[in-house]
Design a protein around this motif. Sequence first.
Motif, PDB file in Angstrom:
ATOM      1  N   GLY A 197      -5.090  14.576  36.239  1.00  0.00           N
ATOM      2  CA  GLY A 197      -5.565  13.344  36.633  1.00  0.00           C
ATOM      3  C   GLY A 197      -6.596  12.963  35.548  1.00  0.00           C
ATOM      4  O   GLY A 197      -6.718  11.587  35.307  1.00  0.00           O
ATOM      5  N   GLY A 198      -7.256  13.977  35.026  1.00  0.00           N
ATOM      6  CA  GLY A 198      -8.330  13.722  33.833  1.00  0.00           C
ATOM      7  C   GLY A 198      -7.483  12.952  32.672  1.00  0.00           C
ATOM      8  O   GLY A 198      -8.027  12.016  32.080  1.00  0.00           O
ATOM      9  N   ALA A 199      -6.482  13.471  32.439  1.00  0.00           N
ATOM     10  CA  ALA A 199      -5.568  13.137  31.223  1.00  0.00           C
ATOM     11  C   ALA A 199      -5.049  11.679  31.606  1.00  0.00           C
ATOM     12  O   ALA A 199      -4.808  10.960  30.498  1.00  0.00           O
ATOM     13  CB  ALA A 199      -4.327  13.914  30.987  1.00  0.00           C
ATOM     14  N   ILE A 200      -4.624  11.278  32.654  1.00  0.00           N
ATOM     15  CA  ILE A 200      -4.303  10.117  33.283  1.00  0.00           C
ATOM     16  C   ILE A 200      -5.514   9.003  32.744  1.00  0.00           C
ATOM     17  O   ILE A 200      -5.117   7.814  32.506  1.00  0.00           O
ATOM     18  CB  ILE A 200      -3.843   9.722  34.468  1.00  0.00           C
ATOM     19  CG1 ILE A 200      -2.585  10.732  34.707  1.00  0.00           C
ATOM     20  CG2 ILE A 200      -3.745   8.478  35.126  1.00  0.00           C
ATOM     21  CD1 ILE A 200      -2.092  11.038  36.167  1.00  0.00           C
ATOM     22  N   THR A 219      -2.615   9.106  28.058  1.00  0.00           N
ATOM     23  CA  THR A 219      -2.581   8.528  29.535  1.00  0.00           C
ATOM     24  C   THR A 219      -0.786   8.174  29.944  1.00  0.00           C
ATOM     25  O   THR A 219      -0.485   8.636  30.876  1.00  0.00           O
ATOM     26  CB  THR A 219      -3.288   7.214  29.779  1.00  0.00           C
ATOM     27  OG1 THR A 219      -4.492   7.369  29.706  1.00  0.00           O
ATOM     28  CG2 THR A 219      -2.970   6.451  30.948  1.00  0.00           C
ATOM     29  N   LEU A 220      -0.307   7.798  28.875  1.00  0.00           N
ATOM     30  CA  LEU A 220       1.239   7.492  29.156  1.00  0.00           C
ATOM     31  C   LEU A 220       1.942   8.904  29.238  1.00  0.00           C
ATOM     32  O   LEU A 220       2.791   8.891  30.250  1.00  0.00           O
ATOM     33  CB  LEU A 220       1.818   6.642  27.978  1.00  0.00           C
ATOM     34  CG  LEU A 220       1.388   5.298  27.907  1.00  0.00           C
ATOM     35  CD1 LEU A 220       1.858   4.538  26.622  1.00  0.00           C
ATOM     36  CD2 LEU A 220       1.596   4.649  29.181  1.00  0.00           C
ATOM     37  N   VAL A 221       1.567   9.783  28.347  1.00  0.00           N
ATOM     38  CA  VAL A 221       2.379  11.096  28.418  1.00  0.00           C
ATOM     39  C   VAL A 221       2.021  11.982  29.830  1.00  0.00           C
ATOM     40  O   VAL A 221       2.880  12.329  30.499  1.00  0.00           O
ATOM     41  CB  VAL A 221       2.020  11.985  27.419  1.00  0.00           C
ATOM     42  CG1 VAL A 221       2.385  13.453  27.564  1.00  0.00           C
ATOM     43  CG2 VAL A 221       2.440  11.345  26.376  1.00  0.00           C
ATOM     44  N   ALA A 222       0.567  11.705  30.239  1.00  0.00           N
ATOM     45  CA  ALA A 222       0.217  12.457  31.393  1.00  0.00           C
ATOM     46  C   ALA A 222       0.811  11.825  32.653  1.00  0.00           C
ATOM     47  O   ALA A 222       1.339  12.286  33.739  1.00  0.00           O
ATOM     48  CB  ALA A 222      -1.363  12.248  31.861  1.00  0.00           C
ATOM     49  N   LEU A 223       0.882  10.427  32.757  1.00  0.00           N
ATOM     50  CA  LEU A 223       1.687   9.694  33.790  1.00  0.00           C
ATOM     51  C   LEU A 223       3.134  10.018  33.920  1.00  0.00           C
ATOM     52  O   LEU A 223       3.419  10.241  34.942  1.00  0.00           O
ATOM     53  CB  LEU A 223       1.656   8.173  33.511  1.00  0.00           C
ATOM     54  CG  LEU A 223       0.433   7.547  33.869  1.00  0.00           C
ATOM     55  CD1 LEU A 223       0.245   5.827  33.463  1.00  0.00           C
ATOM     56  CD2 LEU A 223       0.176   7.262  35.518  1.00  0.00           C
ATOM     57  N   ALA A 224       3.890   9.999  32.913  1.00  0.00           N
ATOM     58  CA  ALA A 224       5.099  10.609  32.764  1.00  0.00           C
ATOM     59  C   ALA A 224       5.308  12.025  33.398  1.00  0.00           C
ATOM     60  O   ALA A 224       6.137  12.395  34.362  1.00  0.00           O
ATOM     61  CB  ALA A 224       5.907  10.708  31.393  1.00  0.00           C
ATOM     62  N   LEU A 225       4.430  12.680  33.080  1.00  0.00           N
ATOM     63  CA  LEU A 225       4.414  14.421  33.489  1.00  0.00           C
ATOM     64  C   LEU A 225       4.290  14.017  34.950  1.00  0.00           C
ATOM     65  O   LEU A 225       4.632  15.238  35.612  1.00  0.00           O
ATOM     66  CB  LEU A 225       3.558  15.109  32.816  1.00  0.00           C
ATOM     67  CG  LEU A 225       3.264  16.422  33.209  1.00  0.00           C
ATOM     68  CD1 LEU A 225       4.541  17.366  33.102  1.00  0.00           C
ATOM     69  CD2 LEU A 225       2.111  17.340  32.141  1.00  0.00           C
TER      70      LEU A 225
END
Length: 613
Positions: free
Chosen positions: A55-58, A584-590
């Motif tokens: 969530g922090g990465a998002i 953010t984009l990578v974290a959302l995809a994950l």
Amino acid sequence: VGLAALSPHPQLLQYMLVGSGVFSLWVAFGMGAASPPRAVAVRRLAFALGAVLLGGAISAVQYLPVREYTAFSPRAGGARGYDYNTSFSFPPEELINTLIPEFTGILRDYFGRNGIHLHNEYVGAAVWVLVVAAFRRQVRERQTWLWLGMAILFTLWALGGFTPFYRLIWAIVPGTKYFRAPSTVFFVAQLALAMLAGLGAQGALLRPVSRRFLTIGAVVAVAITLAGASGMLTGLGGAFAGPGRELMVEANATHVMTGTLRAMAFLALTLALLWSVGAGKLRPALASWALVAIIVVDQATVLNRYWLFSEKASVIYAPDATIAHVRQATATEPGRVLALPMGDGLVARDAMLTGSGLMAARVRSVTGYHGNELARYQALVGGEAELANLLDGNPNVQQLLNMRWILSGVPDMSELPFRGGGPRRVAGPARNASGSMVYLHELREPNPFAWVAPVIVKAPDEATLQTILDPRFPVASVALFDTSAAVQGRTDLAAPPPVLTLPVRTTKYEPGAIDLELGAPAPAGSALVVSENFYPGWTATIDGKPAVAHRAMYTLIGVPLEPGARRVSLRFTSATYETGKTVTLVALALALLLLGAGVVLGRRTPTSGVATG
């Protein structure tokens, strides 16, 4: 967690995570027989921690730039101290507001010790009855003590500087030194109270309350009613009123009385409903819905006062003749306006003079927009003594800030001791969107957006700030760069050289994009100074060739010029933002991948029990 971090309110995010963390630990290790095996609990906590980190990465697209900005913020390092960090604490006497919200006044009638009070901490009379009911011996559960502990912990936290307890929080909880409103953590305490009320309602419907409970409740209701009706509560609240607010206390007396009667009416309704369940006159299923109705109506009678709706922004920030004049003048050359809430024809909380009205009108403001401008810019403006620096005739501050106009409710400012004479009125009187009668005054000196200084000198910050604030120093003749800047500075300068008569024209001014054109070729050793805050990410080109942009004049943009330079372009690109966007984009995809995997695995794997899942 990602959405909460993007909200954005890091202080409330911190409180949410702490409250959730306490509950998670209790679920893992404190539920007794219902707790999962230790290994399962640790594994689940590890996954929960992973979810928090994801969530922090998002939120990286916002968090990383804010983290970078922290070092430049006026709150950097929590340097403002404990008193500042506790300036919006929850006054202990206002715990009475959880039962009778009128105790210290609502919204504009508020007269208490919490500086900003456009919120409420109302819990409700019906809810308080159910909270107490949760502690009856016949229905008390193990988790009752968890929620009681959380209610006490976060209430003490909310009290902030009013108790010594907050010094412990201030010392050990990361990030606390950047915040100043501990009262906002009370929402976690209210969550705990809501859970206790749920337990109390469940217990009261399954095992009816005793006659003793009802009698004590009735006695308390009568006592509070008498205290409110007799003026005792008004007197108690007035004892904590701020200086000069005696008339507000008197005007609020009627509200306290009616508020007390309203609260006690809902308390009586709750007691009557609980009695009807015990007497067998109302089935528990129907009684549960009746409780919901009582609580909803109880809450609505208070909260509806906070459902305030504004006009559209186009109405609240509608331009007037003064704004129109500035817009027309800045269509060719940027300039800042000093908004002063001074004069006889002003209204309280004028959006154009004390709020963000100028920003909404795309007009640059001398004093900033939100109180969290760069610390360096605030130091240049003057901080708490800003009016002294801006109005005492110090030409350096006015020039460095590109100050061209003064907007206020004062019709004549010609007597101000400014260089070249006092400002002259160029627009007004005009009724602005807030209802104030305002006037626009133009400074007689132009204070350009950009200028060319003939020499460069490198100096440490403290010396630079002291020098440029000295009105004897000609700021247009020497460009003072930070000692860390990769520029060649003069070390043999005995006296400032004469100011250059070299005009600079702005051909483009947009967010993150500034183009400037010199009226003649730049001399050797000169530098362009632009009245815009320097921040990492500003780059420059000179006549189409890459150049460097550094911090100059303590907080502004400075560009060393090559001999013969004519055109300078400045562009802002935040590498931190770009990195954050990628994360953010990578974290959302994950996150989406994990959610999808969970759905697939959930369909393939049989549901297991709590103890083994």
